[in-house]
Motif scaffolding. Sequence first.
Motif, PDB file in Angstrom:
ATOM      1  N   GLY A 240       0.814  -1.211   0.000  1.00 36.93           N
ATOM      2  CA  GLY A 240       0.000   0.000   0.000  1.00 36.93           C
ATOM      3  C   GLY A 240       0.844   1.256   0.000  1.00 36.93           C
ATOM      4  N   MET A 241       0.200   2.379   0.248  1.00 36.99           N
ATOM      5  CA  MET A 241       0.867   3.663   0.204  1.00 36.99           C
ATOM      6  C   MET A 241       1.773   3.844   1.424  1.00 36.99           C
ATOM      7  SD  MET A 241      -0.411   4.413  -2.631  1.00 36.99           S
ATOM      8  CE  MET A 241       0.235   6.059  -2.917  1.00 36.99           C
ATOM      9  N   VAL A 242       2.884   4.543   1.212  1.00 38.38           N
ATOM     10  CA  VAL A 242       3.820   4.806   2.299  1.00 38.38           C
ATOM     11  C   VAL A 242       3.143   5.613   3.400  1.00 38.38           C
ATOM     12  CG1 VAL A 242       5.985   5.957   2.919  1.00 38.38           C
ATOM     13  CG2 VAL A 242       5.822   4.668   0.769  1.00 38.38           C
ATOM     14  N   GLU A 243       2.347   6.606   3.019  1.00 38.65           N
ATOM     15  CA  GLU A 243       1.688   7.448   4.015  1.00 38.65           C
ATOM     16  C   GLU A 243       0.676   6.657   4.839  1.00 38.65           C
ATOM     17  OE1 GLU A 243       2.215  10.491   5.221  1.00 38.65           O
ATOM     18  OE2 GLU A 243       4.019  10.314   4.007  1.00 38.65           O
ATOM     19  N   SER A 244       0.050   5.661   4.222  1.00 38.68           N
ATOM     20  CA  SER A 244      -0.945   4.869   4.953  1.00 38.68           C
ATOM     21  C   SER A 244      -0.301   4.084   6.078  1.00 38.68           C
ATOM     22  CB  SER A 244      -1.664   3.903   3.996  1.00 38.68           C
ATOM     23  OG  SER A 244      -2.400   4.629   3.028  1.00 38.68           O
ATOM     24  N   ILE A 245       0.867   3.506   5.803  1.00 39.57           N
ATOM     25  CA  ILE A 245       1.521   2.732   6.864  1.00 39.57           C
ATOM     26  C   ILE A 245       2.054   3.645   7.946  1.00 39.57           C
ATOM     27  CG2 ILE A 245       3.869   2.667   5.888  1.00 39.57           C
ATOM     28  CD1 ILE A 245       3.959  -0.275   6.703  1.00 39.57           C
ATOM     29  N   ARG A 246       2.433   4.863   7.578  1.00 39.19           N
ATOM     30  CA  ARG A 246       2.895   5.814   8.580  1.00 39.19           C
ATOM     31  C   ARG A 246       1.747   6.195   9.511  1.00 39.19           C
ATOM     32  NH1 ARG A 246       7.200   9.240   8.112  1.00 39.19           N
ATOM     33  NH2 ARG A 246       7.138   9.277   5.845  1.00 39.19           N
ATOM     34  N   GLU A 247       0.577   6.409   8.912  1.00 36.65           N
ATOM     35  CA  GLU A 247      -0.582   6.794   9.718  1.00 36.65           C
ATOM     36  C   GLU A 247      -1.039   5.664  10.627  1.00 36.65           C
ATOM     37  OE1 GLU A 247      -3.536   8.075   6.984  1.00 36.65           O
ATOM     38  OE2 GLU A 247      -2.393   9.833   6.307  1.00 36.65           O
ATOM     39  N   ARG A 248      -0.951   4.424  10.133  1.00 35.26           N
ATOM     40  CA  ARG A 248      -1.455   3.290  10.902  1.00 35.26           C
ATOM     41  C   ARG A 248      -0.488   2.844  11.999  1.00 35.26           C
ATOM     42  NH1 ARG A 248      -4.910  -1.211  10.255  1.00 35.26           N
ATOM     43  NH2 ARG A 248      -4.910  -2.223  12.289  1.00 35.26           N
ATOM     44  N   PHE A 249       0.802   2.823  11.681  1.00 27.30           N
ATOM     45  CA  PHE A 249       1.775   2.261  12.607  1.00 27.30           C
ATOM     46  C   PHE A 249       2.874   3.242  12.981  1.00 27.30           C
ATOM     47  CE2 PHE A 249      -0.147  -1.373  10.625  1.00 27.30           C
ATOM     48  CZ  PHE A 249      -0.362  -2.219  11.699  1.00 27.30           C
ATOM     49  N   GLY A 250       2.647   4.515  12.710  1.00 29.03           N
ATOM     50  CA  GLY A 250       3.685   5.506  12.946  1.00 29.03           C
ATOM     51  C   GLY A 250       3.850   5.922  14.386  1.00 29.03           C
TER      52      GLY A 250
END
Length: 352
Positions: A240-250
Amino acid sequence: MGTMIEAHDLSKVFRTAKRRPGLLGNIRSIVDPEVRHLSAVQDLSLHIERGEMIGLVGPNGAGKSTTVKMLTGILVPSSGSVQVAGLIPVKQRRELAARIGVVFGQRTQLWWDLPLIDSLQLLRHLYRIPEQRHRENLQTLRTMLDLDEFIDTPMRQLSLGQRMRGDLAAALLHEPELLYLDEPTIGLDVVAKTRIREFLLTLNAKQGTTVLITTHDMDDIETLCPRMVIIDHGRKLYDGMVESIRERFGGERTLVAVLDAAEIAIIAALHKDPHGQPQLPDIPTGVHVTQWDSPRLSLSFGRDSIPAHELVAWLGARYRLRDVTFLEPEIEDIIRRIYEEGLLLQDAELML
């Protein structure tokens, strides 16, 4: 745009023979070896559109190189199906080779003792590129990669950054639709890394070349790839998108605010926590002061505790703000956390 790579349930299992200890064991190993099966890639599915730039991320031994070798036709999948540019890599490897380019950061396709220009001329014959087309492509690459300063130098005398630029030119002479890059910036200094990244962004924007990058350098991913695929032990953890993983697990974000120096001194004098450290009064739930270095104040807050704009509004309503900056968690730290905590991201909203 169309599909460039389509893989379904792709798996690769390697068979290895283990030698048995002792003389009789050695004899038995020849006639009746103990066979072990190593699963390098398991049920990997990928869908990559033409023109995308994708980062393939994983620790050593995760299955990245095995995946790329199956996509190029070097390895035969144990199970599953794959098509690249509408071709089946293993069955149509020759046709596919004319439509892809490959660069390995620790290997080269240039001739060790030849000047770079001679290697690039020889590749014209290997790829059977028409002379006029080769001349035009070479001139474009000489300009984009700034090759002229070392194009007459033997490859063995080139710096690592120069060799990488030469390898990129070699891989792109025949105008491939798809470019595989394995650790393209490994060992390069900051200037060389920046030059390579800028070139790849220009290549993708102007020519629409699809780029698949395997790397350990998270700066490569953040600079080049809007989307990434994370694999570990042969399995896909995230797509998925890099920003999505940052938002979910950042985890927590940090707000760095510069306040009026005199005002913050008064706050520090009047309001302290039980440990005697300065503290903001009536601070919102979930927000913590992590650094107090007048006039700079750092606040950490969870994504679920308070929206960033509300925190800024809360500060602005009480204090004179000189400057505000948000610091996002490093993507490298997020990936490390995923590996260490064994987070399998199978959520439907995150998986493509």
